[in-house]
Design an enzyme around this catalytic site. Structure first.
Site, PDB file in Angstrom:
ATOM      1  N   ARG A 147      14.411  -0.232  -6.706  1.00  0.00           N
ATOM      2  CA  ARG A 147      14.519   1.019  -5.948  1.00  0.00           C
ATOM      3  C   ARG A 147      14.102   0.788  -4.501  1.00  0.00           C
ATOM      4  O   ARG A 147      14.738   1.269  -3.564  1.00  0.00           O
ATOM      5  CB  ARG A 147      13.625   2.097  -6.571  1.00  0.00           C
ATOM      6  CG  ARG A 147      14.003   2.531  -7.976  1.00  0.00           C
ATOM      7  CD  ARG A 147      13.031   3.581  -8.462  1.00  0.00           C
ATOM      8  NE  ARG A 147      13.244   3.963  -9.844  1.00  0.00           N
ATOM      9  CZ  ARG A 147      12.668   3.365 -10.883  1.00  0.00           C
ATOM     10  NH1 ARG A 147      11.848   2.352 -10.688  1.00  0.00           N
ATOM     11  NH2 ARG A 147      12.907   3.773 -12.115  1.00  0.00           N
ATOM     12  N   ILE A 148      13.010   0.037  -4.330  1.00  0.00           N
ATOM     13  CA  ILE A 148      12.518  -0.231  -2.980  1.00  0.00           C
ATOM     14  C   ILE A 148      13.491  -1.124  -2.234  1.00  0.00           C
ATOM     15  O   ILE A 148      13.820  -0.886  -1.067  1.00  0.00           O
ATOM     16  CB  ILE A 148      11.121  -0.874  -3.037  1.00  0.00           C
ATOM     17  CG1 ILE A 148      10.125   0.098  -3.674  1.00  0.00           C
ATOM     18  CG2 ILE A 148      10.660  -1.290  -1.645  1.00  0.00           C
ATOM     19  CD1 ILE A 148       8.814  -0.542  -4.079  1.00  0.00           C
ATOM     20  N   ASP A 182      19.451 -11.282  -6.416  1.00  0.00           N
ATOM     21  CA  ASP A 182      19.027 -10.560  -7.619  1.00  0.00           C
ATOM     22  C   ASP A 182      19.924 -11.000  -8.771  1.00  0.00           C
ATOM     23  O   ASP A 182      21.137 -10.807  -8.715  1.00  0.00           O
ATOM     24  CB  ASP A 182      19.136  -9.050  -7.414  1.00  0.00           C
ATOM     25  CG  ASP A 182      18.487  -8.251  -8.553  1.00  0.00           C
ATOM     26  OD1 ASP A 182      18.738  -8.597  -9.727  1.00  0.00           O
ATOM     27  OD2 ASP A 182      17.734  -7.312  -8.271  1.00  0.00           O
ATOM     28  N   ARG A 234       4.319  -7.281  -5.973  1.00  0.00           N
ATOM     29  CA  ARG A 234       3.124  -7.609  -6.736  1.00  0.00           C
ATOM     30  C   ARG A 234       2.655  -8.993  -6.307  1.00  0.00           C
ATOM     31  O   ARG A 234       3.464  -9.899  -6.062  1.00  0.00           O
ATOM     32  CB  ARG A 234       3.404  -7.606  -8.247  1.00  0.00           C
ATOM     33  CG  ARG A 234       3.643  -6.222  -8.847  1.00  0.00           C
ATOM     34  CD  ARG A 234       2.362  -5.392  -8.843  1.00  0.00           C
ATOM     35  NE  ARG A 234       2.530  -4.086  -9.488  1.00  0.00           N
ATOM     36  CZ  ARG A 234       2.848  -2.972  -8.855  1.00  0.00           C
ATOM     37  NH1 ARG A 234       3.052  -3.006  -7.538  1.00  0.00           N
ATOM     38  NH2 ARG A 234       2.973  -1.824  -9.510  1.00  0.00           N
ATOM     39  N   GLU A 287      -6.250  -9.024  -6.796  1.00  0.00           N
ATOM     40  CA  GLU A 287      -6.316  -7.884  -5.901  1.00  0.00           C
ATOM     41  C   GLU A 287      -7.502  -7.005  -6.270  1.00  0.00           C
ATOM     42  O   GLU A 287      -7.570  -6.533  -7.408  1.00  0.00           O
ATOM     43  CB  GLU A 287      -5.020  -7.088  -5.988  1.00  0.00           C
ATOM     44  CG  GLU A 287      -4.842  -6.084  -4.883  1.00  0.00           C
ATOM     45  CD  GLU A 287      -3.454  -5.472  -4.880  1.00  0.00           C
ATOM     46  OE1 GLU A 287      -2.862  -5.346  -3.789  1.00  0.00           O
ATOM     47  OE2 GLU A 287      -2.953  -5.118  -5.961  1.00  0.00           O
ATOM     48  N   HIS A 320      -3.019  -2.821   0.203  1.00  0.00           N
ATOM     49  CA  HIS A 320      -2.156  -2.150  -0.776  1.00  0.00           C
ATOM     50  C   HIS A 320      -1.897  -0.696  -0.346  1.00  0.00           C
ATOM     51  O   HIS A 320      -2.090   0.239  -1.117  1.00  0.00           O
ATOM     52  CB  HIS A 320      -2.795  -2.187  -2.174  1.00  0.00           C
ATOM     53  CG  HIS A 320      -1.786  -2.011  -3.283  1.00  0.00           C
ATOM     54  ND1 HIS A 320      -1.804  -2.747  -4.443  1.00  0.00           N
ATOM     55  CD2 HIS A 320      -0.718  -1.175  -3.406  1.00  0.00           C
ATOM     56  CE1 HIS A 320      -0.810  -2.380  -5.228  1.00  0.00           C
ATOM     57  NE2 HIS A 320      -0.133  -1.427  -4.614  1.00  0.00           N
ATOM     58  N   LEU A 321      -1.439  -0.542   0.871  1.00  0.00           N
ATOM     59  CA  LEU A 321      -1.217   0.810   1.388  1.00  0.00           C
ATOM     60  C   LEU A 321       0.245   1.128   1.639  1.00  0.00           C
ATOM     61  O   LEU A 321       0.573   2.226   2.119  1.00  0.00           O
ATOM     62  CB  LEU A 321      -2.041   1.049   2.654  1.00  0.00           C
ATOM     63  CG  LEU A 321      -1.900   0.124   3.852  1.00  0.00           C
ATOM     64  CD1 LEU A 321      -0.629   0.389   4.642  1.00  0.00           C
ATOM     65  CD2 LEU A 321      -3.095   0.311   4.774  1.00  0.00           C
TER      66      LEU A 321
END
Length: 335
Positions: free
Chosen positions: A165-166, A185, A246, A274, A293-294
């Site tokens: 999606r991103i 992909d 990730r 993390e 992680h923002l």
């Protein structure tokens, strides 16, 4: 008038007012019968157990306990789980799917700020902004009017790893710019890539021909260290690696070697582990830019997640097809 179905919120209580500000909560309350003062942080809580008996819709989010068979047994009327966050992998047990419960996620809404963050980082990296900022801080002067070779976004080659999606939203955002964008992909064919408006390349070819590589693949056993020592070595000298997916998708030891050699630069919003240990060399290397992680929904952006879930509840109750239903058959290869 048809009675509203009973709903229960299950997430960390302090997140509720941010995800469901007053206007969104009021709209949700028009669709379902819900007590906003009761939040299930522990399914064993007596008040929560009592509410589960009548719950038809479970509205989950960050901090929701695992939904196992015992929870489902306590909620015999449950027909839908609407998740006001991203991945549902760690939330749902196989029993959820075996019982035919509909599951929806606001991952699409959460994808928007991640794609926006990534777009910003790509454009800033193309201008070599982070290194130039540090040089200016050190020298307190610069040669005015000098054209700096190797800097700029005209024709910059950007490789997108993963049509998630991103990844798809990012590709849309990149279209107006004079960039050359490619995609890798294994689950996308050339026809679908053409519909997205980008050439499809094998991962190795994408890595070898990109100035900036941005990672948007899901974390699965197959993608662990997807970008490892061999893959990093394929990237051209001076290229930039961006990771907002990730941390485990990158081999951090191999990345540190490339960074220490000053061959590559990196922009990392996620790491493995993390958070990083305080003595991680990544904190001190000048050619890595780390954020905490923002990229995902923060501040006022989390209300978008509540709105997405509210809209999904309205679709569910009007008999319309859900916009963000999770297909269990493809869950293992998605985020």
């Amino acid at each position: 008038m048809r009675p509203r179905p009973a709903a229960l919120i299950a997430m960390t209580a302090e997140n509720v007012p941010q995800i469901f500000p007053p206007d969104v909560l009021a709209r949700l309350g028009n669709a379902v019968e819900i007590d906003p003062t009761l939040t299930a942080e522990n399914f064993a809580d007596p008040r929560v157990r009592e509410a589960l008996a009548d719950t038809e819709i479970l509205i989950t989010g960050w901090g929701c306990p695992h939904i196992d068979e015992a929870v489902l047994d306590a909620a015999p009327k449950l027909r839908a789980i609407l998740h006001a966050a991203g991945s549902v992998k760690g939330l749902t047990s196989p029993a959820v799917w075996e019982r035919g419960i509909t599951v929806s996620s606001a991952a699409g809404a959460n994808a928007l700020p991640v794609a926006e963050y990534t777009l910003a980082m790509i454009l800033l990296a193309g201008k070599d902004l982070f290194a130039q900022r540090d040089r200016l801080r050190t020298r307190r002067a610069f040669p005015y009017g000098e054209i700096m070779p190797g800097i700029g976004n005209f024709g910059r080659r950007v490789g997108v790893v993963g049509a998630s999606r991103i990844g798809r939203r990012l590709i849309e955002l990149l279209h107006p710019f004079d960039l050359r964008v490619t995609l890798a992909d294994p689950y996308v064919d050339a026809t679908e890539a053409a519909a997205l408006g980008v050439p499809l390349l094998p991962l190795d070819d994408l890595l070898a021909t990109s100035d900036i590589v941005t990672v948007h693949a899901p974390q699965t056993p197959e993608t662990h260290h997807l970008i490892g020592r061999r893959e990093l070595a394929l990237m051209p000298a001076g290229s930039v690696l961006v990771n907002t997916a990730r941390g485990a998708l990158l081999d951090h030891d191999a990345l540190v070697e490339e960074l220490r050699a000053n061959r590559l630069s990196a922009i990392l919003d996620v790491t493995d582990p993390e958070p990083l240990p305080a003595d991680s060399p990544l904190f001190d290397l000048p050619n890595v830019f780390i954020t905490p992680h923002l990229a995902g929904s923060q501040g006022n952006e989390v209300a978008r997640l509540g709105l997405a879930v509210t809209e999904e509840a309205e679709r569910l109750l009007s008999g319309r097809e859900l916009a963000h239903a999770i297909d269990h058959a493809v869950l293992e290869r998605t985020a």
